[in-house]
Design a protein around this motif. Structure first.
Motif, PDB file in Angstrom:
ATOM      1  N   VAL A 219     -60.896 -67.343 -54.657  1.00  0.00           N
ATOM      2  CA  VAL A 219     -60.940 -68.676 -53.768  1.00  0.00           C
ATOM      3  C   VAL A 219     -60.095 -69.683 -54.456  1.00  0.00           C
ATOM      4  N   ASP A 220     -60.618 -69.852 -55.591  1.00  0.00           N
ATOM      5  CA  ASP A 220     -60.080 -71.001 -56.047  1.00  0.00           C
ATOM      6  C   ASP A 220     -58.475 -70.839 -56.327  1.00  0.00           C
TER       7      ASP A 220
ATOM      8  N   SER B   3     -56.714 -71.460 -52.842  1.00  0.00           N
ATOM      9  CA  SER B   3     -56.953 -72.572 -52.434  1.00  0.00           C
ATOM     10  C   SER B   3     -55.795 -73.523 -53.080  1.00  0.00           C
ATOM     11  N   ARG B   4     -55.580 -73.602 -54.523  1.00  0.00           N
ATOM     12  CA  ARG B   4     -54.669 -74.154 -55.119  1.00  0.00           C
ATOM     13  C   ARG B   4     -53.425 -73.795 -54.732  1.00  0.00           C
TER      14      ARG B   4
ATOM     15  N   GLY C 248     -52.486 -75.114 -51.352  1.00  0.00           N
ATOM     16  CA  GLY C 248     -52.355 -76.568 -51.310  1.00  0.00           C
ATOM     17  C   GLY C 248     -51.039 -76.992 -52.012  1.00  0.00           C
TER      18      GLY C 248
ATOM     19  N   ALA D 162     -54.019 -79.768 -45.904  1.00  0.00           N
ATOM     20  CA  ALA D 162     -54.894 -78.688 -46.610  1.00  0.00           C
ATOM     21  C   ALA D 162     -56.450 -79.644 -46.713  1.00  0.00           C
TER      22      ALA D 162
ATOM     23  N   LEU E 117     -62.008 -74.262 -46.212  1.00  0.00           N
ATOM     24  CA  LEU E 117     -62.367 -73.500 -47.384  1.00  0.00           C
ATOM     25  C   LEU E 117     -63.162 -72.222 -46.802  1.00  0.00           C
TER      26      LEU E 117
ATOM     27  N   ILE F 158     -60.752 -69.500 -45.997  1.00  0.00           N
ATOM     28  CA  ILE F 158     -60.166 -68.949 -47.142  1.00  0.00           C
ATOM     29  C   ILE F 158     -61.135 -68.040 -47.823  1.00  0.00           C
ATOM     30  N   ARG F 159     -62.240 -68.187 -47.834  1.00  0.00           N
ATOM     31  CA  ARG F 159     -63.390 -67.732 -48.339  1.00  0.00           C
ATOM     32  C   ARG F 159     -63.403 -66.185 -47.666  1.00  0.00           C
TER      33      ARG F 159
END
Length: 384
Positions: free
Chosen positions: A255-256, A259-260, A263, A273, A278, A281-282
């Motif tokens: 997920v990290d 997300s990065r 972004g 964003a 979130l 995304i998860r």
């Protein structure tokens, strides 16, 4: 330099690391790593007081910090470019400081190209000395070619020769990159054997050779799914130190990463964003991980896996496309309906077999999961 050696001229390489070339019509859509993160590279170079190998822009410690992220003594924050085991990055960086080439191996979507680019940017300040491997890659792409107009007019000469990215890297002591090495025909692959073992590239037409200067090395990438396409010969494989890039170990880690990366891509495309996205995304990451593993997160239900890889890179693509839908055809907040079509396209590659796998997953897992009703309805709507 002896009469039998050959070198490229400075105007055949990028003039200044961190100096972005002008894109036709304005800003580049996707700047090179050394341009996108020029400020971080400058900050690391200023703070870096450790020994640097010959012609390296940064020390091995600083290169690893650039990839993994950290905070410098002056408070400068270095953003992570790779999320994964530190030892993998340290081994990769250390390999480049030796006389062995680096082979990044892994399943599709494990950031091999991304890591390759950032390693070259941090080590040499230039990630553009690239050979893209395909089934049609010719020997000239790795060795050198000719300007045939000059060749026919004046015969073999320095002016008629067109150096490859590998040749330029050898002459300038920089890092060359070869993407999708196992896609390249075996006889063309073996062109690299002399380059990597003898550190020289003969040019028999001119009676000359390129001798690699200190600082030269090569990063190649290959994916596990291509085994058997064009296997590396044992002679060539011995010239590489192989580092396997794994899939993200945990859902939070993946997920990290997604997300990065979303972004970063979103900012280049002027997409918002917000933190509201979130949860979606998860969900995307959870769906991909469960179908990839053939098992639900709680370990209670076995699942059939589809034919696709469902990689982290594909999750990034699904979320980015969903964010664009939310921005241009919604209220800017990423919701289930924005990612549902992208997930369907990623999962159902084989219209017959994969559609059955997807429908079973929707009905047996997604439908029964608390808090996923909106996601289930959105997926059913696009799957109908």
């Amino acid at each position: 330099m002896s009469a039998n050696t050959f070198t490229t001229t400075g105007d055949e390489s990028r003039q200044t690391a961190g100096a972005a070339p002008e894109a036709a019509g304005g800003e580049a859509l996707r700047p090179h790593a050394e341009d996108s993160f020029a400020a971080e590279l400058r900050a690391l170079a200023a703070a870096d007081d450790r020994p640097r190998p010959e012609r390296w822009q940064l020390s091995p410690w600083a290169v690893a910090t650039y990839l993994l992220g950290g905070t410098l003594a002056d408070g400068t924050v270095i953003t992570p470019k790779y999320v994964g085991p530190r030892r993998i990055v340290e081994v990769a960086v250390t390999t480049l400081a030796t006389d062995r080439a680096l082979l990044l191996l892994g399943v599709p979507g494990t950031a091999k190209t991304w890591v390759s680019e950032h390693l070259a940017a941090a080590v040499s300040g230039d990630s553009t000395l690239l050979v893209q491997g395909t089934a049609g890659t010719p020997e000239e792409a790795i060795r050198y070619g000719w300007n045939y107009a000059r060749l026919l007019a004046h015969g073999p000469s320095r002016e008629a020769l067109v150096p490859s990215p590998v040749m330029r890297a050898m002459a300038q002591g920089m890092t060359a990159r070869v993407e999708e090495l196992t896609r390249i025909p075996a006889d063309v692959q073996d062109t690299l054997i002399t380059v990597l073992s003898e550190k020289t590239l003969p040019i028999p037409e001119l009676g000359q050779e390129v001798q690699a200067v200190r600082g030269f090395n090569l990063i190649a990438t290959a994916n596990d799914r291509d085994r058997g396409v064009n296997e590396l010969s044992s002679a060539l494989r011995r010239r590489f130190n192989t580092v396997v890039l794994p899939l993200p170990a945990t859902p939070d880690e993946e997920v990290d990463i997604v997300s990065r990366r979303v972004g970063q891509i979103g900012r280049s495309l002027d997409l918002p964003a917000g933190p509201e996205g979130l949860d979606e995304i998860r969900r995307v990451v959870t769906v991909f991980r469960e179908l990839r593993a053939g098992l639900t997160t709680d370990g209670r239900t076995k699942l059939k896996s589809p034919s696709g890889t469902l990689s982290t890179a594909e999750a990034i693509s699904v979320v980015t496309n969903g964010l664009a839908l939310a921005t241009h055809f919604g209220d800017g907040v990423l919701r289930s309906g924005d990612v549902a079509a992208g997930i369907l396209g990623a999962v159902v590659r084989d219209p017959a077999a994969d559609r059955v796998v997807w429908q079973e997953y929707l009905e047996t897992v997604v439908r029964e999961r608390d808090g996923w009703k909106d996601f289930y309805r959105a997926c059913r709507e696009v799957s109908a």
